[in-house]
Design a protein around this motif. Structure first.
Motif, PDB file in Angstrom:
ATOM      1  N   GLY A 393      -8.634 -81.395  60.216  1.00 29.75           N
ATOM      2  CA  GLY A 393      -8.056 -82.730  60.070  1.00 29.75           C
ATOM      3  C   GLY A 393      -8.141 -83.286  58.665  1.00 29.75           C
ATOM      4  N   LEU A 394      -8.932 -82.634  57.792  1.00 31.01           N
ATOM      5  CA  LEU A 394      -9.047 -83.063  56.395  1.00 31.01           C
ATOM      6  C   LEU A 394      -8.323 -82.126  55.438  1.00 31.01           C
ATOM      7  CD1 LEU A 394     -12.823 -84.110  56.121  1.00 31.01           C
ATOM      8  CD2 LEU A 394     -10.865 -85.462  56.893  1.00 31.01           C
ATOM      9  N   ALA A 395      -7.654 -81.116  55.970  1.00 30.93           N
ATOM     10  CA  ALA A 395      -7.063 -80.093  55.096  1.00 30.93           C
ATOM     11  C   ALA A 395      -5.815 -80.583  54.361  1.00 30.93           C
ATOM     12  CB  ALA A 395      -6.734 -78.843  55.909  1.00 30.93           C
ATOM     13  N   GLU A 396      -4.998 -81.378  55.010  1.00 29.03           N
ATOM     14  CA  GLU A 396      -3.766 -81.821  54.363  1.00 29.03           C
ATOM     15  C   GLU A 396      -4.074 -82.607  53.077  1.00 29.03           C
ATOM     16  OE1 GLU A 396       0.252 -84.458  55.323  1.00 29.03           O
ATOM     17  OE2 GLU A 396      -1.066 -83.861  56.964  1.00 29.03           O
ATOM     18  N   LYS A 397      -3.446 -82.224  51.989  1.00 27.73           N
ATOM     19  CA  LYS A 397      -3.604 -82.808  50.651  1.00 27.73           C
ATOM     20  C   LYS A 397      -4.910 -82.414  49.969  1.00 27.73           C
ATOM     21  CE  LYS A 397      -0.501 -86.730  51.324  1.00 27.73           C
ATOM     22  NZ  LYS A 397      -0.313 -88.191  51.184  1.00 27.73           N
ATOM     23  N   ALA A 398      -5.688 -81.519  50.590  1.00 24.24           N
ATOM     24  CA  ALA A 398      -6.909 -81.035  49.944  1.00 24.24           C
ATOM     25  C   ALA A 398      -6.551 -80.083  48.808  1.00 24.24           C
ATOM     26  CB  ALA A 398      -7.811 -80.338  50.958  1.00 24.24           C
ATOM     27  N   LYS A 399      -7.451 -79.977  47.814  1.00 25.33           N
ATOM     28  CA  LYS A 399      -7.235 -79.114  46.654  1.00 25.33           C
ATOM     29  C   LYS A 399      -8.149 -77.886  46.725  1.00 25.33           C
ATOM     30  CE  LYS A 399      -4.256 -80.962  43.676  1.00 25.33           C
ATOM     31  NZ  LYS A 399      -4.716 -81.821  42.599  1.00 25.33           N
ATOM     32  N   VAL A 400      -7.568 -76.714  46.484  1.00 22.90           N
ATOM     33  CA  VAL A 400      -8.347 -75.480  46.428  1.00 22.90           C
ATOM     34  C   VAL A 400      -9.032 -75.406  45.060  1.00 22.90           C
ATOM     35  CG1 VAL A 400      -8.257 -72.965  46.552  1.00 22.90           C
ATOM     36  CG2 VAL A 400      -6.721 -74.338  47.977  1.00 22.90           C
ATOM     37  N   VAL A 401     -10.355 -75.248  45.053  1.00 23.17           N
ATOM     38  CA  VAL A 401     -11.107 -75.226  43.789  1.00 23.17           C
ATOM     39  C   VAL A 401     -11.748 -73.870  43.515  1.00 23.17           C
ATOM     40  CG1 VAL A 401     -11.550 -77.700  43.782  1.00 23.17           C
ATOM     41  CG2 VAL A 401     -13.169 -76.171  44.931  1.00 23.17           C
ATOM     42  N   LYS A 402     -11.737 -72.973  44.496  1.00 29.71           N
ATOM     43  CA  LYS A 402     -12.175 -71.595  44.318  1.00 29.71           C
ATOM     44  C   LYS A 402     -11.218 -70.699  45.096  1.00 29.71           C
ATOM     45  CE  LYS A 402     -17.150 -72.563  43.897  1.00 29.71           C
ATOM     46  NZ  LYS A 402     -18.485 -72.314  44.511  1.00 29.71           N
ATOM     47  N   ASP A 418      -8.869 -84.795  50.029  1.00 32.64           N
ATOM     48  CA  ASP A 418      -8.377 -85.936  49.260  1.00 32.64           C
ATOM     49  C   ASP A 418      -9.188 -87.178  49.601  1.00 32.64           C
ATOM     50  OD1 ASP A 418      -7.005 -87.997  48.069  1.00 32.64           O
ATOM     51  OD2 ASP A 418      -5.031 -87.422  48.840  1.00 32.64           O
ATOM     52  N   ASP A 419      -9.980 -87.632  48.630  1.00 26.57           N
ATOM     53  CA  ASP A 419     -10.869 -88.767  48.864  1.00 26.57           C
ATOM     54  C   ASP A 419     -10.111 -90.084  48.959  1.00 26.57           C
ATOM     55  OD1 ASP A 419     -13.558 -89.567  49.323  1.00 26.57           O
ATOM     56  OD2 ASP A 419     -13.583 -90.504  47.339  1.00 26.57           O
ATOM     57  N   ILE A 423      -8.983 -91.130  56.422  1.00 26.02           N
ATOM     58  CA  ILE A 423      -9.663 -90.218  57.343  1.00 26.02           C
ATOM     59  C   ILE A 423     -10.770 -89.444  56.628  1.00 26.02           C
ATOM     60  CG2 ILE A 423      -8.074 -88.249  57.022  1.00 26.02           C
ATOM     61  CD1 ILE A 423      -8.276 -87.887  60.120  1.00 26.02           C
ATOM     62  N   THR A 424     -10.569 -89.122  55.345  1.00 25.96           N
ATOM     63  CA  THR A 424     -11.607 -88.433  54.561  1.00 25.96           C
ATOM     64  C   THR A 424     -12.811 -89.339  54.365  1.00 25.96           C
ATOM     65  OG1 THR A 424      -9.913 -87.183  53.375  1.00 25.96           O
ATOM     66  CG2 THR A 424     -12.096 -87.246  52.395  1.00 25.96           C
ATOM     67  N   GLN A 425     -12.572 -90.581  54.027  1.00 25.16           N
ATOM     68  CA  GLN A 425     -13.656 -91.523  53.777  1.00 25.16           C
ATOM     69  C   GLN A 425     -14.488 -91.769  55.034  1.00 25.16           C
ATOM     70  OE1 GLN A 425     -11.577 -94.936  52.220  1.00 25.16           O
ATOM     71  NE2 GLN A 425     -10.661 -93.743  50.556  1.00 25.16           N
ATOM     72  N   ILE A 426     -13.820 -91.927  56.168  1.00 29.43           N
ATOM     73  CA  ILE A 426     -14.550 -92.163  57.416  1.00 29.43           C
ATOM     74  C   ILE A 426     -15.347 -90.926  57.797  1.00 29.43           C
ATOM     75  CG2 ILE A 426     -14.299 -92.573  59.893  1.00 29.43           C
ATOM     76  CD1 ILE A 426     -11.877 -94.324  59.235  1.00 29.43           C
ATOM     77  N   ARG A 427     -14.727 -89.757  57.685  1.00 35.18           N
ATOM     78  CA  ARG A 427     -15.437 -88.542  58.057  1.00 35.18           C
ATOM     79  C   ARG A 427     -16.643 -88.304  57.161  1.00 35.18           C
ATOM     80  NH1 ARG A 427     -15.125 -83.989  61.455  1.00 35.18           N
ATOM     81  NH2 ARG A 427     -17.052 -82.888  60.942  1.00 35.18           N
ATOM     82  N   ARG A 428     -16.540 -88.643  55.884  1.00 32.13           N
ATOM     83  CA  ARG A 428     -17.686 -88.487  54.994  1.00 32.13           C
ATOM     84  C   ARG A 428     -18.854 -89.363  55.470  1.00 32.13           C
ATOM     85  NH1 ARG A 428     -15.495 -89.243  50.478  1.00 32.13           N
ATOM     86  NH2 ARG A 428     -15.449 -87.075  49.812  1.00 32.13           N
TER      87      ARG A 428
END
Length: 442
Positions: A393-402, A418-419, A423-428
């Motif tokens: 649920g947090l994958a969309e718009k996430a950035k690959v860093v490795k 994506d911070d 949904i990212t902020q709540i899950r964090r």
């Protein structure tokens, strides 16, 4: 004319006679949303009051398909416009979800957007406005549903999963079995489409057109993502867990379910009782099932005598789920009875994580679930946490860093969500609270 024997139908009729029909605000006019627009036009005691959709033309097309003439709906700019249109017996179309939930004439809202982020924001807006919310958005629910449920509970309103979707349909069987005092061994669904973990939209465009579907949505079903997400939803509403990462997914037919999805010690595939799983076997899809057992010989005798199965395990089976056609029932339950059809536990037991479909390079921004970059994979909550796995649920718009190899799990180490997303902020915050809880427990 058949007598009205449904208690819910009677309650809806009484409500309509005294207060008017239950008025629904709907977000999303995609495949599921369009189904809902049509269905709400056919159910006595319920009505669509407003439809929120980015594409005004798509909204109009859905309303026309439902049989509403052009004079029966109009565009609105704010909540007051929505209320005026509803009072005039018309349906409002609006792009702004905040205005939708603020309209005083809306009794309950349904999220059919399919977007985890939009679903999160819509649910929070609805709760803030004091509106019960039906989530036809399992991806958002498995990511932050426990937070949304708690916020709704504090506000004194209902947050619920949607009737007709496979998780809620399976919960009906689980609840039935519990009420009879039967032991729950496993619960799940039949997978509706042939399973291809590597499916991508480009290969399914023609089939999607034939089925009047979006190719990305079709792939979400084909590549197993939707099944993983739905089984995690069942897990987090019941405490049942995936037995192994990805579950077993045996080719067990309907008649074989009670011989296969049982413990290994009894000839099955499960390492333990109390699991969620799915089958790709003949005759199971589009149904849901619950494998049960009993410890009393008289009950065992009666179950066999009543042709439930040969024992000692039995498959309770519902051969259908009507997806969006049943969803309005949850809206009715929420308004009339203040009752939810499905809510998450206060603490999750399972997680749907993201797994790479192909090699992912540093700098890539991930698209939506059902596209070509990743798919969902079910694990227990503890396994996902130990792997530092990224919730799907947090994958969309996430950035690959490795760099990530095909088949590898996306983690917080190789991928950064994506911070800027709600949904990212709540899950964090949920994850931080879980970490503090675990530290205190140790």
């Amino acid at each position: 004319m058949i007598a009205n024997i449904s208690a819910l139908a009677q309650d809806l009729r009484r409500h309509a006679e005294t207060k008017g029909p239950v008025t629904v605000g709907l977000a999303g006019a995609g495949q599921m949303g369009t189904d809902l627009v049509v269905q709400l036009a056919r159910m006595p005691g319920l009505r669509l009051g407003a439809l929120s959709e980015i594409s005004i033309e798509r909204a109009k097309a859905a309303l026309s398909l439902a049989g509403h003439g052009a004079d029966h709906f109009a565009e609105a700019k704010n909540a007051n416009d929505i209320d005026r249109l509803i009072e005039a017996g018309r349906i409002a179309i609006i792009q702004d979800i905040d205005s939708l939930v603020k309209a005083g004439r809306i009794d309950v809202v349904i999220d059919a957007t399919g977007s985890p982020e939009t679903g999160a924001r819509f649910a929070l807006a609805a709760i803030g406005a004091g509106k019960p919310i039906v989530m036809l958005n399992v991806e958002a629910d498995i990511t932050i549903g426990r937070y949304l449920h708690e916020e709704a509970r504090r506000a004194g309103i209902v947050y619920t999963g949607a009737a007709g979707d496979e998780p809620a349909a399976a919960l009906e069987l689980i609840g039935f079995a519990q009420s009879l005092g039967l032991d729950i061994v496993c619960a799940g669904k039949g997978k509706n489409n042939p399973l291809d973990f590597n499916a991508v939209p480009a290969d399914y465009e023609a089939e999607a057109r034939r089925r009047n579907m979006n190719a990305r949505m079709l792939v979400e079903f084909v590549d197993g993502s939707k099944t993983m997400v739905e089984m995690v939803a069942i897990a987090n509403a019941t405490g049942l867990v995936p037995d192994v990462p990805g579950m077993h997914g045996p080719a067990a037919s309907r008649d074989e379910l009670a011989d296969v999805l049982i413990p290994e010690t009894r000839g099955g595939v499960l390492g333990k009782s109390g699991c969620v799983d799915y089958s790709i076997g003949k005759g199971v899809a589009p149904g849901v099932f619950c494998i049960v057992a009993t410890d009393h010989p008289r009950v065992l005798e009666r179950m066999i005598d009543l042709k439930v199965g040969k024992g000692p395990y039995f498959a309770l089976f519902r051969p259908y789920h009507l997806t969006s056609l049943e969803v309005p029932l949850s809206a009715a339950h929420a308004v009339l009875h203040k009752r939810a059809d499905m809510v998450p536990l206060d603490h999750p037991v399972a997680e749907a994580v993201a797994v790479a479909k192909r090699d992912l390079a540093v700098g890539e921004t991930l698209g939506k679930i059902g596209e070509a970059q990743y798919r969902a994979w079910a694990m227990t909550w503890g396994e996902a946490r130990r792997a530092n796995a990224l919730p799907v649920g947090l994958a969309e718009k996430a950035k690959v860093v490795k760099p990530v190899k095909a088949g590898a799990t996306l983690t917080y180490d190789n991928c950064v969500p994506d911070d800027g997303l709600t949904i990212t902020q709540i899950r964090r915050r949920l994850d931080q609270a879980d970490a503090r809880f675990l530290e205190a427990a140790e």
